[in-house]
Write a protein that holds these residues in place. Structure first.
Motif, PDB file in Angstrom:
ATOM      1  N   LEU A 100     -22.780 -64.594 -13.473  1.00  0.00           N
ATOM      2  CA  LEU A 100     -21.585 -63.874 -12.842  1.00  0.00           C
ATOM      3  C   LEU A 100     -21.277 -64.225 -11.544  1.00  0.00           C
ATOM      4  O   LEU A 100     -20.234 -64.317 -11.058  1.00  0.00           O
ATOM      5  CB  LEU A 100     -21.782 -62.469 -13.000  1.00  0.00           C
ATOM      6  N   TYR A 101     -22.326 -64.402 -10.730  1.00  0.00           N
ATOM      7  CA  TYR A 101     -22.054 -64.871  -9.173  1.00  0.00           C
ATOM      8  C   TYR A 101     -21.389 -66.300  -9.224  1.00  0.00           C
ATOM      9  O   TYR A 101     -20.552 -66.667  -8.285  1.00  0.00           O
ATOM     10  CB  TYR A 101     -23.537 -64.781  -8.427  1.00  0.00           C
ATOM     11  N   ASP A 102     -21.932 -67.137 -10.047  1.00  0.00           N
ATOM     12  CA  ASP A 102     -21.220 -68.545 -10.226  1.00  0.00           C
ATOM     13  C   ASP A 102     -19.690 -68.277 -10.510  1.00  0.00           C
ATOM     14  O   ASP A 102     -18.801 -69.170  -9.993  1.00  0.00           O
ATOM     15  CB  ASP A 102     -21.886 -69.332 -11.337  1.00  0.00           C
ATOM     16  N   GLU A 103     -19.275 -67.458 -11.094  1.00  0.00           N
ATOM     17  CA  GLU A 103     -17.764 -67.033 -11.427  1.00  0.00           C
ATOM     18  C   GLU A 103     -17.197 -66.821 -10.194  1.00  0.00           C
ATOM     19  O   GLU A 103     -15.984 -67.039 -10.159  1.00  0.00           O
ATOM     20  CB  GLU A 103     -17.603 -66.089 -12.632  1.00  0.00           C
ATOM     21  N   VAL A 104     -17.829 -65.851  -9.290  1.00  0.00           N
ATOM     22  CA  VAL A 104     -17.154 -65.401  -8.229  1.00  0.00           C
ATOM     23  C   VAL A 104     -17.002 -66.594  -7.298  1.00  0.00           C
ATOM     24  O   VAL A 104     -16.025 -66.641  -6.609  1.00  0.00           O
ATOM     25  CB  VAL A 104     -18.075 -64.246  -7.491  1.00  0.00           C
ATOM     26  N   GLU A 105     -18.059 -67.511  -7.270  1.00  0.00           N
ATOM     27  CA  GLU A 105     -17.768 -68.823  -6.379  1.00  0.00           C
ATOM     28  C   GLU A 105     -16.802 -69.742  -6.833  1.00  0.00           C
ATOM     29  O   GLU A 105     -16.046 -70.114  -6.080  1.00  0.00           O
ATOM     30  CB  GLU A 105     -18.937 -69.439  -6.292  1.00  0.00           C
ATOM     31  N   ARG A 106     -16.682 -69.740  -8.189  1.00  0.00           N
ATOM     32  CA  ARG A 106     -15.579 -70.478  -8.607  1.00  0.00           C
ATOM     33  C   ARG A 106     -14.099 -69.876  -8.361  1.00  0.00           C
ATOM     34  O   ARG A 106     -13.414 -70.806  -8.098  1.00  0.00           O
ATOM     35  CB  ARG A 106     -15.778 -70.704 -10.175  1.00  0.00           C
ATOM     36  N   ALA A 107     -14.070 -68.832  -8.561  1.00  0.00           N
ATOM     37  CA  ALA A 107     -12.707 -68.029  -8.303  1.00  0.00           C
ATOM     38  C   ALA A 107     -12.499 -68.095  -6.953  1.00  0.00           C
ATOM     39  O   ALA A 107     -11.255 -68.293  -6.471  1.00  0.00           O
ATOM     40  CB  ALA A 107     -12.791 -66.386  -8.720  1.00  0.00           C
ATOM     41  N   ALA A 108     -13.397 -67.786  -6.036  1.00  0.00           N
ATOM     42  CA  ALA A 108     -13.369 -68.110  -4.488  1.00  0.00           C
ATOM     43  C   ALA A 108     -12.905 -69.466  -3.973  1.00  0.00           C
ATOM     44  O   ALA A 108     -11.941 -69.837  -3.256  1.00  0.00           O
ATOM     45  CB  ALA A 108     -14.618 -67.585  -3.685  1.00  0.00           C
ATOM     46  N   GLY A 109     -13.440 -70.408  -4.774  1.00  0.00           N
ATOM     47  CA  GLY A 109     -13.048 -71.837  -4.329  1.00  0.00           C
ATOM     48  C   GLY A 109     -11.789 -72.219  -4.818  1.00  0.00           C
ATOM     49  O   GLY A 109     -11.011 -73.066  -4.387  1.00  0.00           O
ATOM     50  N   SER A 110     -11.252 -71.688  -5.754  1.00  0.00           N
ATOM     51  CA  SER A 110      -9.849 -71.773  -6.265  1.00  0.00           C
ATOM     52  C   SER A 110      -8.846 -71.026  -5.657  1.00  0.00           C
ATOM     53  O   SER A 110      -7.685 -71.142  -5.713  1.00  0.00           O
ATOM     54  CB  SER A 110      -9.829 -71.438  -7.938  1.00  0.00           C
ATOM     55  N   GLY A 111      -9.285 -70.054  -4.739  1.00  0.00           N
ATOM     56  CA  GLY A 111      -8.448 -69.257  -3.919  1.00  0.00           C
ATOM     57  C   GLY A 111      -7.562 -68.127  -4.999  1.00  0.00           C
ATOM     58  O   GLY A 111      -6.816 -67.583  -4.224  1.00  0.00           O
ATOM     59  N   ASP A 112      -8.368 -67.893  -6.146  1.00  0.00           N
ATOM     60  CA  ASP A 112      -7.760 -66.843  -6.815  1.00  0.00           C
ATOM     61  C   ASP A 112      -8.217 -65.494  -6.699  1.00  0.00           C
ATOM     62  O   ASP A 112      -9.197 -65.178  -7.149  1.00  0.00           O
ATOM     63  CB  ASP A 112      -7.917 -67.263  -8.540  1.00  0.00           C
ATOM     64  N   ALA A 113      -7.285 -64.766  -5.889  1.00  0.00           N
ATOM     65  CA  ALA A 113      -7.874 -63.503  -5.350  1.00  0.00           C
ATOM     66  C   ALA A 113      -8.121 -62.607  -6.591  1.00  0.00           C
ATOM     67  O   ALA A 113      -8.913 -61.779  -6.477  1.00  0.00           O
ATOM     68  CB  ALA A 113      -6.733 -62.701  -4.485  1.00  0.00           C
ATOM     69  N   ALA A 114      -7.211 -62.481  -7.721  1.00  0.00           N
ATOM     70  CA  ALA A 114      -7.199 -61.715  -8.882  1.00  0.00           C
ATOM     71  C   ALA A 114      -8.622 -61.857  -9.565  1.00  0.00           C
ATOM     72  O   ALA A 114      -9.463 -61.198 -10.191  1.00  0.00           O
ATOM     73  CB  ALA A 114      -6.012 -61.995  -9.799  1.00  0.00           C
ATOM     74  N   ARG A 115      -8.912 -63.348  -9.747  1.00  0.00           N
ATOM     75  CA  ARG A 115     -10.242 -63.703 -10.355  1.00  0.00           C
ATOM     76  C   ARG A 115     -11.292 -63.020  -9.653  1.00  0.00           C
ATOM     77  O   ARG A 115     -12.466 -62.634 -10.154  1.00  0.00           O
ATOM     78  CB  ARG A 115     -10.023 -65.116 -10.598  1.00  0.00           C
ATOM     79  N   VAL A 116     -11.312 -63.308  -8.374  1.00  0.00           N
ATOM     80  CA  VAL A 116     -12.274 -63.025  -7.599  1.00  0.00           C
ATOM     81  C   VAL A 116     -12.761 -61.703  -7.557  1.00  0.00           C
ATOM     82  O   VAL A 116     -13.785 -61.049  -7.713  1.00  0.00           O
ATOM     83  CB  VAL A 116     -12.163 -63.385  -5.775  1.00  0.00           C
ATOM     84  N   GLU A 117     -11.595 -60.720  -7.360  1.00  0.00           N
ATOM     85  CA  GLU A 117     -11.693 -59.169  -7.466  1.00  0.00           C
ATOM     86  C   GLU A 117     -12.352 -58.710  -8.952  1.00  0.00           C
ATOM     87  O   GLU A 117     -13.139 -57.814  -8.967  1.00  0.00           O
ATOM     88  CB  GLU A 117     -10.385 -58.572  -7.299  1.00  0.00           C
ATOM     89  N   GLN A 118     -11.875 -59.433  -9.918  1.00  0.00           N
ATOM     90  CA  GLN A 118     -12.488 -59.127 -11.307  1.00  0.00           C
ATOM     91  C   GLN A 118     -13.845 -59.446 -11.458  1.00  0.00           C
ATOM     92  O   GLN A 118     -14.583 -58.477 -11.819  1.00  0.00           O
ATOM     93  CB  GLN A 118     -11.463 -59.671 -12.473  1.00  0.00           C
ATOM     94  N   ALA A 119     -13.971 -60.913 -11.090  1.00  0.00           N
ATOM     95  CA  ALA A 119     -15.400 -61.415 -11.277  1.00  0.00           C
ATOM     96  C   ALA A 119     -16.452 -60.253 -10.217  1.00  0.00           C
ATOM     97  O   ALA A 119     -17.345 -59.989 -10.836  1.00  0.00           O
ATOM     98  CB  ALA A 119     -15.601 -62.859 -10.802  1.00  0.00           C
TER      99      ALA A 119
END
Length: 224
Positions: free
Chosen positions: A57-76
């Protein structure tokens, strides 16, 4: 042979007597010991499994952060916090989410993530980083008392200099020059001579009328 048989019988009788007297206690002790070992092994397995799932799940947060997708970051971040909040991965995710969410204009959500790490992280280093970042955000919002509260909450030794420098900044912004000088001097003395932060603190001290040469040990002054 008969003598040996008699001795063996006596030993056997003694053993039976001993077992009749203490057998139940020994059995329960063994149950407790082996039960504890099994429980410990089970706990270790559960911890490893939790860490592996949290890592995913941390990898998912990192991927979302790398893409700049705030909504995905918040959900992950919410997913890892809710499911594996005790793990270091979740607390690292809180730091990462806090930074990205603030950068993407979600200041309240970012502050909330940092506040959780500052309050609940088991690692003192992660707590300290969260408090320093949270203090910076509170300073930007002109909540100086809130920022000082974060910085005064207790820091590991390696973060004390940074905390003192931040406190100096806050007092300086409030016009409390004498308190600012004291905090900057604490920071300057805590940073090593080759630290990249020390020259920055020297600039702040000089602006407040402090001659940093007077703060240096005699040997360092001569070398300078």
């Amino acid at each position: 042979m008969a003598h040996l048989d008699l001795e063996e019988q006596e030993q056997l009788d003694q053993l039976k007597h001993y077992w009749n007297q203490y057998g139940n206690a020994i059995t329960w002790i063994l149950i407790v010991v082996f039960g504890s070992i099994a429980a410990y092994n089970g706990w270790q397995y559960w911890e490893r499994r939790q860490a592996a799932q949290a890592s995913f799940l941390y990898d998912e947060v990192e991927r979302a952060a790398g893409s700049g997708d705030a909504a995905r970051v918040e959900q992950a971040y919410k997913d890892i916090k809710d499911r594996f909040g005790r793990t270091t991965y979740a607390q690292q995710a809180g730091l990462l989410a806090g930074r990205v969410l603030v950068e993407r204009g979600k200041a309240d959500a970012g502050k909330s993530a940092l506040q959780w790490v500052a309050s609940d992280a088991k690692d003192e280093g992660l707590q300290a980083v969260a408090r320093l970042r949270l203090a910076a955000l509170l300073v930007d919002a002109k909540d100086y008392d809130g920022a000082l509260k974060q910085l005064n909450a207790g820091m590991p030794r390696e973060f004390e200099a940074l905390a003192a420098d931040r406190r100096g900044d806050i007092y300086n912004l409030q016009g409390k020059k004498d308190q600012a000088k004291l905090e900057y001097m604490k920071a300057w003395q805590a940073f090593s001579a080759d630290s990249q932060y020390r020259p920055l603190v020297e600039v702040k001290l000089t602006a407040l009328g402090v001659d940093v040469q007077t703060l240096k040990p005699a040997g360092e002054t001569a070398k300078s």
